[in-house]
Design a protein around this motif. Structure first.
Motif, PDB file in Angstrom:
ATOM      1  N   VAL A  76       0.839  -1.205   0.000  1.00 59.03           N
ATOM      2  CA  VAL A  76       0.000   0.000   0.000  1.00 59.03           C
ATOM      3  C   VAL A  76       0.870   1.250   0.000  1.00 59.03           C
ATOM      4  O   VAL A  76       0.703   2.162  -0.838  1.00 59.03           O
ATOM      5  CB  VAL A  76      -0.944   0.014   1.218  1.00 59.03           C
ATOM      6  CG1 VAL A  76      -1.695   1.349   1.286  1.00 59.03           C
ATOM      7  CG2 VAL A  76      -1.929  -1.137   1.169  1.00 59.03           C
ATOM      8  N   LEU A  77       1.813   1.323   0.947  1.00 58.88           N
ATOM      9  CA  LEU A  77       2.637   2.525   1.100  1.00 58.88           C
ATOM     10  C   LEU A  77       3.511   2.765  -0.126  1.00 58.88           C
ATOM     11  O   LEU A  77       3.679   3.911  -0.569  1.00 58.88           O
ATOM     12  CB  LEU A  77       3.504   2.399   2.351  1.00 58.88           C
ATOM     13  CG  LEU A  77       2.745   2.434   3.689  1.00 58.88           C
ATOM     14  CD1 LEU A  77       3.682   2.095   4.843  1.00 58.88           C
ATOM     15  CD2 LEU A  77       2.117   3.806   3.911  1.00 58.88           C
ATOM     16  N   SER A 133       5.480 -12.411  -1.473  1.00 60.71           N
ATOM     17  CA  SER A 133       5.190 -11.304  -2.392  1.00 60.71           C
ATOM     18  C   SER A 133       3.692 -11.137  -2.643  1.00 60.71           C
ATOM     19  O   SER A 133       3.254 -10.066  -3.081  1.00 60.71           O
ATOM     20  CB  SER A 133       5.899 -11.536  -3.727  1.00 60.71           C
ATOM     21  OG  SER A 133       5.311 -12.628  -4.438  1.00 60.71           O
ATOM     22  N   ILE A 134       2.907 -12.167  -2.375  1.00 59.56           N
ATOM     23  CA  ILE A 134       1.479 -12.121  -2.706  1.00 59.56           C
ATOM     24  C   ILE A 134       0.740 -11.031  -1.917  1.00 59.56           C
ATOM     25  O   ILE A 134      -0.020 -10.246  -2.501  1.00 59.56           O
ATOM     26  CB  ILE A 134       0.834 -13.509  -2.504  1.00 59.56           C
ATOM     27  CG1 ILE A 134       1.475 -14.520  -3.465  1.00 59.56           C
ATOM     28  CG2 ILE A 134      -0.679 -13.445  -2.727  1.00 59.56           C
ATOM     29  CD1 ILE A 134       0.997 -15.938  -3.295  1.00 59.56           C
ATOM     30  N   MET A 138      -1.302  -7.556  -3.303  1.00 61.16           N
ATOM     31  CA  MET A 138      -2.635  -7.127  -2.865  1.00 61.16           C
ATOM     32  C   MET A 138      -2.606  -5.693  -2.356  1.00 61.16           C
ATOM     33  O   MET A 138      -3.519  -4.895  -2.629  1.00 61.16           O
ATOM     34  CB  MET A 138      -3.141  -8.069  -1.768  1.00 61.16           C
ATOM     35  CG  MET A 138      -3.406  -9.490  -2.205  1.00 61.16           C
ATOM     36  SD  MET A 138      -4.062 -10.484  -0.834  1.00 61.16           S
ATOM     37  CE  MET A 138      -4.254 -12.084  -1.621  1.00 61.16           C
ATOM     38  N   GLY A 139      -1.566  -5.347  -1.617  1.00 59.56           N
ATOM     39  CA  GLY A 139      -1.432  -3.982  -1.116  1.00 59.56           C
ATOM     40  C   GLY A 139      -1.270  -2.980  -2.237  1.00 59.56           C
ATOM     41  O   GLY A 139      -1.799  -1.858  -2.169  1.00 59.56           O
ATOM     42  N   ALA A 140      -0.560  -3.374  -3.297  1.00 58.53           N
ATOM     43  CA  ALA A 140      -0.405  -2.490  -4.454  1.00 58.53           C
ATOM     44  C   ALA A 140      -1.758  -2.168  -5.075  1.00 58.53           C
ATOM     45  O   ALA A 140      -1.997  -1.053  -5.544  1.00 58.53           O
ATOM     46  CB  ALA A 140       0.517  -3.137  -5.483  1.00 58.53           C
ATOM     47  N   PHE A 193      -5.150 -13.192 -10.926  1.00 60.83           N
ATOM     48  CA  PHE A 193      -6.220 -14.011 -10.358  1.00 60.83           C
ATOM     49  C   PHE A 193      -6.775 -13.431  -9.059  1.00 60.83           C
ATOM     50  O   PHE A 193      -7.920 -13.719  -8.694  1.00 60.83           O
ATOM     51  CB  PHE A 193      -5.738 -15.447 -10.160  1.00 60.83           C
ATOM     52  CG  PHE A 193      -5.671 -16.221 -11.432  1.00 60.83           C
ATOM     53  CD1 PHE A 193      -6.832 -16.653 -12.054  1.00 60.83           C
ATOM     54  CD2 PHE A 193      -4.452 -16.486 -12.040  1.00 60.83           C
ATOM     55  CE1 PHE A 193      -6.787 -17.350 -13.240  1.00 60.83           C
ATOM     56  CE2 PHE A 193      -4.395 -17.188 -13.236  1.00 60.83           C
ATOM     57  CZ  PHE A 193      -5.558 -17.619 -13.842  1.00 60.83           C
ATOM     58  N   PHE A 194      -5.990 -12.614  -8.367  1.00 61.43           N
ATOM     59  CA  PHE A 194      -6.530 -11.893  -7.215  1.00 61.43           C
ATOM     60  C   PHE A 194      -7.644 -10.949  -7.668  1.00 61.43           C
ATOM     61  O   PHE A 194      -8.725 -10.890  -7.068  1.00 61.43           O
ATOM     62  CB  PHE A 194      -5.425 -11.114  -6.507  1.00 61.43           C
ATOM     63  CG  PHE A 194      -5.930 -10.092  -5.517  1.00 61.43           C
ATOM     64  CD1 PHE A 194      -6.509 -10.495  -4.319  1.00 61.43           C
ATOM     65  CD2 PHE A 194      -5.841  -8.740  -5.791  1.00 61.43           C
ATOM     66  CE1 PHE A 194      -6.988  -9.559  -3.417  1.00 61.43           C
ATOM     67  CE2 PHE A 194      -6.308  -7.799  -4.896  1.00 61.43           C
ATOM     68  CZ  PHE A 194      -6.887  -8.208  -3.697  1.00 61.43           C
TER      69      PHE A 194
END
Length: 416
Positions: A32-33, A62-63, A67-69, A303-304
Motif C-alpha cells: 500500500v505505502l 510477495s502475494i 494485494m497492497g499495491a 487471479f486476485f
C-alpha cells in the motif's frame, strides 16, 4: 525502466536480510505505502516481480504485497476528486465514484488475504498453471523471453547515455529525482485532464454521453451490460497501461453526472484486471531461469483481481457493498468537506503506517493490540447497521448510546 531498476535494487538491499515480510499484514501495508508513493500499482508490482526473480524475497511473501499495491493505486483518483470540491453536489458524486475503487479493493483484501493465508490458493493455482506450461522443457525456455523487444530500450535508457550519465550523482539520487519529476508530471496531467473534461462535459455533448455511457443492452441482454463494461475497462487499461489514469479520467464524469456510480464499478473492475498486463510483461522480460517464479507473481495479481470480480459482481446483492460504502463516503464529504482529506490521510497513510509500525514490535504485541482494535471496529459497524435496519432488537443503551448514529459524530459519519 530506470526507476524500476533503481527502486528494485534499493528495496532488495532493504529486505534481503529482513524477516518482516513473513507477516502477511506487513507485506500488505508495504505494498500500500509503496504504491501510494509511486502512484502506480504497475510500477510496484514490477518491482516486486523483479525482487522475486532475483531471489530477494520469497514468492509466497510477495502475494500480500501485490494485494497492497491494488489498494494503494486507488488513492490517485480519490485525490483527483478533490478538484471538484468547489461544487458540493459534484464533489459528492465525484468522491463517491472515486472511492468505489477504494472500497472494492479493501473489501477484496479483507476476504482474499485471510483466504490466501489459510489455503494458499493463489500460490497453488499459479503454480499449477506455470507447471502446465512446461517452461523448463520448452525450446524457448533457454532464451530470454521478450529480450529482443526490451534490450534496445534497456541499452538506451539504462546502459547508454542519458540525462544524468555525465554527472556524479548516485543511482539512488537519480532515482529519487526521476521519481519526484514523474509524480509531478502525473499530478499536473491529471489536474489538466479534470479541468479539460469539466469544461467539455458541461455542454450539450454531456446529454449524448450520458445516454451512451449509461445505456443498457436491449431486452434480456441487459444483464450482460456490466460485463461488457468490465471488458471495456480491461481493454482501455491494457492500452494505456495505468488503472490510475483510467479511473481518474472517469472520476470527473461521475462528478458532472454523466457516469453513474453503478456503471463506474464494472469499469473499475475491468481497470483492475487490465493493469495486470504490465506485470505479466515484466515477468516475461526476466531472465529465463527466473520466469517461472516471476510469472507466478504476475498471475497472482491477475487471479486476485479476477477473484474479487467473481465475489462482488455476478451477484447483485454483493455489488451493494462497494457501491453503498462509496455513496456513504460521498454523502459524508458533501456534508463535511474536511472529511475527504481526513479519509485519504487515514486510509492511505495513517492506517498502513500504523499497522506496519505495529508489526515491527513482534507478533505477540501486534495481535494483542490489533485484534481488540479490529474487534471494536467490527462491533461499531455491526451495531450501526442494526441501528439502521433492526434497531428494535437492540438493548436501549445501544439504541441511543455511544454507538447511536443520531448522537455520536463517528457513527454519524459512518451511517449517513
Amino acid at each position: 525502466m530506470l526507476i524500476i531498476t533503481i527502486l528494485g535494487k534499493i528495496a532488495g538491499q532493504t529486505f534481503r536480510e529482513s524477516e518482516l515480510l513473513g507477516n502477511p499484514v506487513t507485506g500488505l501495508m508495504i505494498g500500500v505505502l509503496a504504491t501510494v508513493l509511486l502512484q502506480s500499482s504497475s510500477t510496484t508490482t514490477s518491482i516486486i516481480i523483479t525482487m522475486v526473480g532475483a531471489k530477494l524475497i520469497p514468492l509466497q511473501n510477495s502475494i500480500p504485497m501485490v494485494m497492497g499495491a491494488n489498494i494503494g493505486t486507488s488513492v490517485t483518483n480519490t485525490i483527483v476528486s478533490l478538484a471538484q470540491s468547489g461544487d458540493r453536489q459534484e464533489f459528492r458524486k465525484a468522491f463517491g465514484g472515486a472511492t468505489v475503487h477504494d472500497m472494492f479493493n479493501w473489501l477484496s483484501v479483507l476476504i482474499l488475504l485471510p483466504l490466501e493465508v489459510a489455503t494458499h490458493y493463489l500460490y497453488h493455482l499459479t503454480g499449477a498453471i506455470v507447471e502446465s506450461l512446461n517452461l523448463k522443457e520448452s525450446s524457448n525456455y533457454k532464451k530470454d523471453m521478450l529480450k529482443k523487444l526490451t534490450k534496445p530500450f534497456t541499452n538506451l535508457i539504462v546502459q547508454g547515455n542519458h540525462l544524468f550519465a555525465m554527472t556524479d550523482l548516485s543511482d539512488s539520487v537519480v532515482g529519487a529525482i526521476l521519481l519526484v519529476l514523474s509524480l509531478v508530471l502525473i499530478i499536473l496531467s491529471l489536474i489538466f485532464i479534470v479541468k479539460l473534461l469539466n469544461s467539455l462535459l458541461k455542454s450539450p455533448l454531456s446529454k449524448i454521453l450520458n445516454r451512451t455511457i449509461n445505456a443498457e443492452l436491449p431486452g434480456k441482454l441487459a444483464i450482460l451490460t456490466g460485463y461488457i463494461a468490465i471488458l471495456v475497462g480491461t481493454g482501455v487499461t491494457m492500452v494505456i497501461q495505468s488503472s490510475s489514469v483510467f479511473t481518474s479520467t472517469l472520476t470527473p464524469l461521475v462528478g458532472v453526472g454523466i457516469l453513474s456510480i453503478d456503471r463506474m464499478l464494472p469499469l473499475t473492475l475491468g481497470a483492475n484486471i487490465g493493469t495486470t498486463l504490465t506485470g505479466i510483461l515484466a515477468a516475461l522480460a526476466a531472465p529465463a531461469k527466473a520466469i517461472p517464479d516471476t510469472l507466478r507473481v504476475a498471475l497472482c495479481h491477475l487471479f486476485f483481481n479476477i477473484s474479487g470480480v467473481l465475489i462482488f459482481y455476478p451477484i447483485p446483492f454483493m455489488r451493494k457493498a462497494p457501491i453503498g460504502l462509496a455513496k456513504l463516503l460521498g454523502n459524508t464529504t458533501a456534508k463535511y468537506r474536511w472529511f475527504s482529506v481526513l479519509y485519504i490521510l487515514i486510509t492511505f497513510v495513517f492506517i498502513p503506517s500504523s499497522v506496519f509500525a505495529l508489526s515491527l514490535s513482534g507478533p505477540t504485541i501486534f495481535m494483542a493490540i490489533g485484534i481488540p482494535l479490529l474487534s471494536i471496529l467490527i462491533i461499531i459497524i455491526v451495531i450501526n447497521i442494526i441501528q439502521k435496519y433492526r434497531a428494535r432488537i437492540l438493548p436501549n443503551f445501544c439504541k441511543h448510546g455511544i454507538f447511536c448514529h443520531y448522537s455520536c459524530i463517528p457513527c454519524n459519519l459512518m451511517t449517513k
